[in-house]
Design a protein around this motif. Structure first.
Motif, PDB file in Angstrom:
ATOM      1  N   ILE A  16       0.840  -1.169  -0.121  1.00  0.00           N
ATOM      2  CA  ILE A  16       0.024  -0.009   0.003  1.00  0.00           C
ATOM      3  C   ILE A  16       1.024   1.360   0.005  1.00  0.00           C
ATOM      4  CG2 ILE A  16      -0.136   0.035   2.561  1.00  0.00           C
ATOM      5  CD1 ILE A  16      -3.175   0.931   0.089  1.00  0.00           C
ATOM      6  N   ALA A  17       1.868   1.311   0.590  1.00  0.00           N
ATOM      7  CA  ALA A  17       3.015   2.403   0.539  1.00  0.00           C
ATOM      8  C   ALA A  17       3.429   2.817  -0.883  1.00  0.00           C
ATOM      9  CB  ALA A  17       4.331   1.944   1.418  1.00  0.00           C
ATOM     10  N   ARG A  18       3.757   1.688  -1.801  1.00  0.00           N
ATOM     11  CA  ARG A  18       3.778   1.881  -3.135  1.00  0.00           C
ATOM     12  C   ARG A  18       2.566   2.684  -3.723  1.00  0.00           C
ATOM     13  NH1 ARG A  18       5.488  -3.063  -5.164  1.00  0.00           N
ATOM     14  NH2 ARG A  18       3.299  -3.509  -5.514  1.00  0.00           N
ATOM     15  N   ASP A  19       1.507   2.160  -3.528  1.00  0.00           N
ATOM     16  CA  ASP A  19       0.222   2.653  -4.077  1.00  0.00           C
ATOM     17  C   ASP A  19       0.149   3.876  -3.563  1.00  0.00           C
ATOM     18  OD1 ASP A  19      -0.071   0.122  -4.951  1.00  0.00           O
ATOM     19  OD2 ASP A  19      -1.602  -0.486  -3.448  1.00  0.00           O
ATOM     20  N   ILE A  20       0.365   4.631  -2.354  1.00  0.00           N
ATOM     21  CA  ILE A  20       0.170   5.697  -1.933  1.00  0.00           C
ATOM     22  C   ILE A  20       1.434   6.671  -2.722  1.00  0.00           C
ATOM     23  CG2 ILE A  20       0.541   7.217   0.128  1.00  0.00           C
ATOM     24  CD1 ILE A  20      -0.619   5.070   1.724  1.00  0.00           C
ATOM     25  N   ILE A  56       4.644   1.444   9.830  1.00  0.00           N
ATOM     26  CA  ILE A  56       5.415   1.401   8.573  1.00  0.00           C
ATOM     27  C   ILE A  56       6.919   0.989   9.207  1.00  0.00           C
ATOM     28  CG2 ILE A  56       6.431   2.681   6.699  1.00  0.00           C
ATOM     29  CD1 ILE A  56       4.577   4.793   6.859  1.00  0.00           C
ATOM     30  N   ALA A  57       7.442  -0.268   8.809  1.00  0.00           N
ATOM     31  CA  ALA A  57       8.546  -0.748   9.029  1.00  0.00           C
ATOM     32  C   ALA A  57       9.504  -0.246   7.881  1.00  0.00           C
ATOM     33  CB  ALA A  57       8.653  -2.185   8.916  1.00  0.00           C
ATOM     34  N   VAL A  58      10.719  -0.021   8.205  1.00  0.00           N
ATOM     35  CA  VAL A  58      11.811   0.472   7.521  1.00  0.00           C
ATOM     36  C   VAL A  58      13.043  -0.536   7.404  1.00  0.00           C
ATOM     37  CG1 VAL A  58      13.662   2.319   6.817  1.00  0.00           C
ATOM     38  CG2 VAL A  58      11.236   2.819   7.656  1.00  0.00           C
ATOM     39  N   VAL A  83       1.294  -5.857   7.178  1.00  0.00           N
ATOM     40  CA  VAL A  83       0.865  -6.744   6.265  1.00  0.00           C
ATOM     41  C   VAL A  83      -0.347  -7.438   7.064  1.00  0.00           C
ATOM     42  CG1 VAL A  83       1.472  -9.018   5.248  1.00  0.00           C
ATOM     43  CG2 VAL A  83       3.142  -7.321   5.544  1.00  0.00           C
ATOM     44  N   SER A  84      -1.559  -7.607   6.187  1.00  0.00           N
ATOM     45  CA  SER A  84      -2.821  -8.179   6.779  1.00  0.00           C
ATOM     46  C   SER A  84      -2.804  -9.540   6.103  1.00  0.00           C
ATOM     47  CB  SER A  84      -4.079  -7.230   6.457  1.00  0.00           C
ATOM     48  OG  SER A  84      -4.227  -7.264   5.372  1.00  0.00           O
TER      49      SER A  84
END
Length: 86
Positions: A16-20, A56-58, A83-84
């Motif tokens: 979802i981070a990539r989508d955002i 958010i993990a980095v 992650v779900s």
């Protein structure tokens, strides 16, 4: 007056981070000496929708990193949303 040096970080957002963010990978500029928390703070300003994620993990160079870890322009940074599954 000393001018702060900047570095270019290569960032790979996933899920979802990539989508955002809308692209992967991308480049983010931060001041030399920045830490993971500085990176997260900048991302949340630049992409406010990231604030809606519960975590958010980095990862820095394929290893999970906490907010105090320094980053350099040589590092590969991954942004990993929660992650779900079931």
């Amino acid at each position: 007056m000393i001018k702060n040096q900047h570095m270019q970080l290569r960032v790979l957002p996933f899920g979802i981070a990539r989508d955002i963010i809308g692209t992967s990978p991308f480049t983010l500029e931060l001041e030399e000496g920045a830490r993971v928390q500085d990176l997260l703070d900048r991302l949340k300003v630049q992409f406010p929708e990231l604030k809606k994620l519960r975590s958010i993990a980095v990862a820095v160079n394929e290893a999970y990193a906490d907010g105090s870890q320094a980053v350099t322009g040589e590092d590969e940074i991954a942004i990993i949303p929660p992650v779900s599954g079931g």
